[in-house]
Write an enzyme that holds these catalytic residues in place. Sequence first.
Site, PDB file in Angstrom:
ATOM      1  N   GLN A 167       0.804  -1.539  -0.047  1.00  0.00           N
ATOM      2  CA  GLN A 167       0.048  -0.063  -0.393  1.00  0.00           C
ATOM      3  C   GLN A 167       0.531   1.211   0.065  1.00  0.00           C
ATOM      4  O   GLN A 167       1.500   1.818   0.962  1.00  0.00           O
ATOM      5  CB  GLN A 167      -0.443  -0.107   1.570  1.00  0.00           C
ATOM      6  CG  GLN A 167      -1.933   1.465   1.030  1.00  0.00           C
ATOM      7  CD  GLN A 167      -2.409   1.649   2.604  1.00  0.00           C
ATOM      8  OE1 GLN A 167      -2.227   0.697   4.231  1.00  0.00           O
ATOM      9  NE2 GLN A 167      -3.479   1.505   2.684  1.00  0.00           N
ATOM     10  N   SER A 204       4.425  -1.116   4.076  1.00  0.00           N
ATOM     11  CA  SER A 204       4.515  -3.008   4.290  1.00  0.00           C
ATOM     12  C   SER A 204       4.777  -3.701   2.895  1.00  0.00           C
ATOM     13  O   SER A 204       4.106  -3.425   2.536  1.00  0.00           O
ATOM     14  CB  SER A 204       3.274  -3.396   4.911  1.00  0.00           C
ATOM     15  OG  SER A 204       2.918  -2.103   6.749  1.00  0.00           O
ATOM     16  N   GLU A 233      -9.235  -1.633   5.698  1.00  0.00           N
ATOM     17  CA  GLU A 233      -8.399  -1.612   5.782  1.00  0.00           C
ATOM     18  C   GLU A 233      -8.055  -0.887   7.778  1.00  0.00           C
ATOM     19  O   GLU A 233      -8.040  -2.195   8.825  1.00  0.00           O
ATOM     20  CB  GLU A 233      -6.936  -0.602   6.204  1.00  0.00           C
ATOM     21  CG  GLU A 233      -5.238  -0.536   6.708  1.00  0.00           C
ATOM     22  CD  GLU A 233      -4.310   0.117   6.261  1.00  0.00           C
ATOM     23  OE1 GLU A 233      -3.057  -0.083   6.783  1.00  0.00           O
ATOM     24  OE2 GLU A 233      -5.049   1.195   5.413  1.00  0.00           O
TER      25      GLU A 233
END
Length: 407
Positions: free
Chosen positions: A137, A172, A254
């Site tokens: 992301q 991440s 999320e």
Amino acid sequence: MADFGAGDIDAFRSDARAWLAANYPAELRDPEAKTDPEAVWGGRAFAGGTDPQAVWTQRMGAKGWTTPTWPKEYGGAGLSPAEARVLDQELAAGRYRPGVLAFGIWMLGPVLLEYGTEEQKKTFLPPIVRGEIRWCQGYSEPGAGSDLASLATRCEDKGDHWLINGQKVWTSYADKADWCFCLVRTDTSKKHEGISFVLIDMRTAGVETRPIQLISGESPFCETFFTDVKIPKDHLVGQVNGGWEIAKRLLQYERQNISGGFGGGGGAGGSAADLPVVAKSYNGADDTGRLADSDLRQRITRNEMDFRSLRMTIARTAAEARASNGPSAATSIIKFAAAEFAKERSELMVESMGHQGLGWEGDAFTPGELTATHGWLRSKGNSIEGGTTEVNINVVAKRVLGLPDPK
């Protein structure tokens, strides 16, 4: 497998139970089974692999059961909500490992189903279902963390392609990802209305990632650099300058999934169910078999009650989300609570172990003690990832409670 109508849930349960038992790799039945921990995330590195977890991912993906309610035409199983609940129950009852853990499933997939073109859905969703593509992301930037809409990564229209230049941070697993869903600025004259949502192949020339080492000793986050990165025009999702709406929707998904992870009692600090057992083993029991330290016992009990309440709330809001076709602003409330409870649990775990809960390395500490220490340090990120606690509180104040801006 046969298709079952809404009135034949018992038959579906029986059939699902039999399929899971027959197809779960024997190597994974041993809780101490050695398998590559990265395999559960899927991606090109494990597509078609022979690691037991990779095999399980392939079988679940082929069945569509990694995304049971997604439409069959995009690789999902097309199950009804009732059938999906039954499948979840059978997976939990059999203590089966997840088919795949993926940002593509939790975040990108739902927004592609809502905003993507038919071609984008057919191109990207089936590989996500099968665990063949691993996504990261591209949201936060060095100068746009909590104020995400201040992002500066430029995306210029060059006629037959988009040209991207800029930097992201806290991405991440960017160093392990195949693709990135990314927010970029396509109009510098507007803030929220100048943002677009694009998809970037991480193998494209000009993409560079650098892992960031955390206080826990792990490096799950990266800095990501884009230098004259060219992407096809059809890799823009939704409308040009319409990315902020998609970004907000994706953040809801999320936060919902981050909360779900905490709500299950797992996470960096160990299982919530393990905490009473660990505390008693280090602090002893009284004559009734309860944890001897009454103050610690009270605080652990309160934390367990909070987690049980959280799990019930998550289940309720998940059902409401399915009924209303998407998550609500309530996900910010749940994410805030989940982060606080998880941090508290990690602190209680370390406290229960006394000085043995403060080990970093060495033979003087057991693997469980070292895991607790590293998990406690990692838990500090729970109030940052997926939107900081402060931002979540603001969202709750404005979007849920309807409070006015302070003067």
